[in-house]
Design an enzyme around this catalytic site. Structure first.
Site, PDB file in Angstrom:
ATOM      1  N   MET A   1      37.774  34.336  41.015  1.00 50.72           N
ATOM      2  CA  MET A   1      37.143  34.994  39.883  1.00 50.72           C
ATOM      3  C   MET A   1      37.747  36.359  39.600  1.00 50.72           C
ATOM      4  O   MET A   1      37.869  36.769  38.445  1.00 50.72           O
ATOM      5  CB  MET A   1      35.644  35.119  40.128  1.00 50.72           C
ATOM      6  CG  MET A   1      34.841  35.134  38.846  1.00 50.72           C
ATOM      7  SD  MET A   1      34.899  33.562  37.953  1.00 50.72           S
ATOM      8  CE  MET A   1      33.725  32.606  38.902  1.00 50.72           C
TER       9      MET A   1
ATOM     10  N   PHE B   1      33.295  33.074  48.492  1.00 52.45           N
ATOM     11  CA  PHE B   1      34.663  32.614  48.253  1.00 52.45           C
ATOM     12  C   PHE B   1      35.005  32.577  46.768  1.00 52.45           C
ATOM     13  O   PHE B   1      36.184  32.606  46.386  1.00 52.45           O
ATOM     14  CB  PHE B   1      34.883  31.237  48.885  1.00 52.45           C
ATOM     15  CG  PHE B   1      34.395  30.075  48.067  1.00 52.45           C
ATOM     16  CD1 PHE B   1      35.241  29.370  47.238  1.00 52.45           C
ATOM     17  CD2 PHE B   1      33.066  29.667  48.145  1.00 52.45           C
ATOM     18  CE1 PHE B   1      34.787  28.297  46.477  1.00 52.45           C
ATOM     19  CE2 PHE B   1      32.604  28.594  47.400  1.00 52.45           C
ATOM     20  CZ  PHE B   1      33.471  27.910  46.563  1.00 52.45           C
ATOM     21  N   LYS B   2      33.986  32.540  45.906  1.00 51.42           N
ATOM     22  CA  LYS B   2      34.241  32.496  44.464  1.00 51.42           C
ATOM     23  C   LYS B   2      35.033  33.720  44.002  1.00 51.42           C
ATOM     24  O   LYS B   2      35.739  33.666  42.990  1.00 51.42           O
ATOM     25  CB  LYS B   2      32.921  32.415  43.693  1.00 51.42           C
ATOM     26  CG  LYS B   2      31.983  31.273  44.125  1.00 51.42           C
ATOM     27  CD  LYS B   2      32.497  29.923  43.744  1.00 51.42           C
ATOM     28  CE  LYS B   2      31.629  28.781  44.262  1.00 51.42           C
ATOM     29  NZ  LYS B   2      30.387  28.574  43.575  1.00 51.42           N
ATOM     30  N   ASP B   3      34.920  34.833  44.732  1.00 56.54           N
ATOM     31  CA  ASP B   3      35.672  36.040  44.368  1.00 56.54           C
ATOM     32  C   ASP B   3      37.184  35.816  44.444  1.00 56.54           C
ATOM     33  O   ASP B   3      37.942  36.496  43.744  1.00 56.54           O
ATOM     34  CB  ASP B   3      35.320  37.206  45.302  1.00 56.54           C
ATOM     35  CG  ASP B   3      33.901  37.723  45.107  1.00 56.54           C
ATOM     36  OD1 ASP B   3      33.438  37.772  43.952  1.00 56.54           O
ATOM     37  OD2 ASP B   3      33.265  38.088  46.107  1.00 56.54           O
TER      38      ASP B   3
ATOM     39  N   THR C   1      28.807  31.486  42.004  1.00 55.77           N
ATOM     40  CA  THR C   1      29.719  31.596  40.864  1.00 55.77           C
ATOM     41  C   THR C   1      29.258  32.676  39.897  1.00 55.77           C
ATOM     42  O   THR C   1      30.060  33.462  39.388  1.00 55.77           O
ATOM     43  CB  THR C   1      29.828  30.248  40.120  1.00 55.77           C
ATOM     44  OG1 THR C   1      30.491  29.305  40.956  1.00 55.77           O
ATOM     45  CG2 THR C   1      30.611  30.395  38.833  1.00 55.77           C
TER      46      THR C   1
END
Length: 498
Positions: A140, A135-137, A168
């Site tokens: 980011m 989900f960090k994408d 992350t």
């Protein structure tokens, strides 16, 4: 839109200076100079008419509509171009069979049950279809494009210094690799990530990527990032910025998928939904808190922890008790092996009525005494815990056995394989279902990233998207270092040449 620090001094001059900060001013940094975290002076409100208009938008257009409320100093045409460049089906291509990659965060119903008072619904929102399968994408990829846009505009450079418990780091490195004017120095706890997570980061050979494996746990890495951020002369000379979830732009980018999930799960603004969020550093669920404060009709925000249950303990008791490194468990949902939740300060700021002096005192006590107590009991630091319910927060915890059982249940019942953190979320979500209020679990990663546990649970390997088949066999580039701030600063300086 102006931004303030959660620890801002109330002196008129400093308060005035703080209020002059705009989105671009705080974009490249992490902590405020006073050690606090940035938040908007006020949360912009969303009207029913806006929600109705947003129901038909693409994800990129929805992101633009929400972000323009916060990034008021970026020309609208530029911001719209950035969201259009970021949120495409080509970037978020790793959707499951039967899901539309163009939806960016597809929503699927897992189960519906008739109960007394109506129907309970459990849903899964896929946030893990980006290039690193986490989900960090979602934030980011936008951050990488925002950074490059801002640096190019000012002919500047930036050295990103961050810490990761697993996801992350790879999301940041994939978003920043090859970007003009950017270097990434990423700390991770040595030998405490999954083999897939480790390979995703350490196999990158780009000259602007520096991986540092720290002898310790994630909290040791995070403490070093904060120590460097608080060394203002070093930070300025070395042009240090951050992509950890203390970075405001990351949090606000995550606000978007709460709106998307709500709009996909409902047909009218009179309906409410709840969200369950696997949570370690409080960044993901903090975005849900902000969405709720903006007026999104959220009933409950449920924080799901693993055995490192600092947040669950607070939301049950009002006591925030940080664990020492030796008390932090290494679990099969390692991205949540965190015992000091960096973003928690943003919620506490709202909880104590945006009293920055109070926040500074409470988080100073975290450093000196290992926590604080807002239960209202004799000897406590306050009684604000009684206000938590009005913000919709609930919590629960999950264990390794719970993860195994939930992964098996979901595979048997719904024919999909979930990762360990999402399993924590589903386990806890089932404990907080309400009639006629859909419960959306945020999927935090694809199962391939945690194959060791999938193999234990199901007896077969997790399916891997194309391009990730033999990632663990690639050559790896990294250095191992002690948790020593001065040595870390020397390493950064040696590699920036500044």
């Amino acid at each position: 839109m102006h931004y303030v620090s959660t620890r801002a001094d109330k002196a008129p001059l400093q308060s005035q200076q703080s209020s002059l900060q705009q989105f671009s001013d705080i974009l490249l940094g992490g902590l405020a100079p006073d050690g606090g975290l940035y938040l908007p002076e006020h949360y912009p409100q969303v009207t029913g008419a806006e929600l109705n208009a947003w129901r038909t938008l693409s994800y990129a257009d929805l992101a633009f509509e929400i972000l323009k409320k916060f990034a008021t100093d970026i020309p609208a045409a530029d911001l719209k171009a950035l969201t259009a460049k970021t949120y495409t089906k080509a970037v978020y291509k790793n959707a499951r069979a039967g899901e539309n990659a163009a939806d960016i965060t597809p929503l699927r119903v897992l189960e519906e049950n008739v109960v007394k008072g109506g129907q309970t619904t459990l849903m899964l929102q896929a946030l893990s279809n980006g290039p690193t399968l986490a989900f960090k994408d979602m934030a980011m990829q936008l951050l990488g494009n925002l950074f490059e846009y801002t640096l190019t505009k000012h002919d500047a450079e930036l050295n990103i210094f961050g810490a990761t418990s697993g996801d992350t780091g790879s999301a940041a490195e994939y978003a920043m690799r090859g970007k003009k004017g950017i270097r990434v120095f990423m700390l991770s706890p040595h030998k405490k990530m999954s083999a897939f997570q480790t390979a995703q980061m350490f196999s990158l050979q780009d000259p602007n990527i520096y991986n540092i494996a720290v002898e310790g746990v994630f909290d040791d890495c995070q403490d070093m990032v904060k120590a460097v951020s608080n060394d203002l002369p070093f930070k300025a000379k070395q042009k240090i910025g951050t992509v950890n979830s203390i970075n405001w732009a990351r949090v606000v980018a995550q606000v978007v998928y709460y709106f998307r999930g709500y709009l996909a799960a409902t047909t009218s603004n009179e309906q409410k939904v709840s969200f369950t969020v696997p949570s370690g550093n409080f960044g993901n669920i903090c975005a849900g808190h902000i969405a709720r404060m903006m007026g999104l009709p959220i009933s409950k925000l449920v924080a799901a922890t693993n055995e490192n249950d600092v947040l669950d303990e607070f939301f049950r008791t009002g006591v925030y008790r940080v664990r020492k490194s030796a008390e932090t468990y290494h679990t099969s949902s390692p991205s949540m092996d965190i015992s000091k939740a960096s973003n928690f300060e943003r919620f506490v700021y709202d909880l104590v009525g945006r009293d920055s002096e109070r926040v500074r005192a409470l988080f100073t006590k975290v450093e000196t005494h290992g926590g604080f107590d807002l239960s209202g009991k004799p000897g406590s630091d306050g009684d604000e815990f009684k206000q938590v319910a009005k913000y919709g927060f609930k919590s629960g915890k999950s264990t390794h056995q719970d993860r195994l059982d939930t992964i098996r249940d979901v595979a048997d019942d719904y024919g999909i394989t979930i990762d360990t953190h999402t399993a924590d979320g589903i386990k806890v979500a089932r404990e907080h279902l309400e009639p006629n209020v859909p419960m959306i679990v945020l999927e935090t990663a694809l199962a391939a990233k945690f194959n060791e546990t999938i193999l234990e649970a199901l007896g077969v390997d997790a399916e891997r998207p194309s391009g990730f088949e033999n990632i663990e066999d690639l050559p790896q580039k990294f250095v191992v270092m002690d948790a020593d701030v001065e040595k870390m600063k020397a390493y950064i300086a040696a590699n920036t040449g500044l």
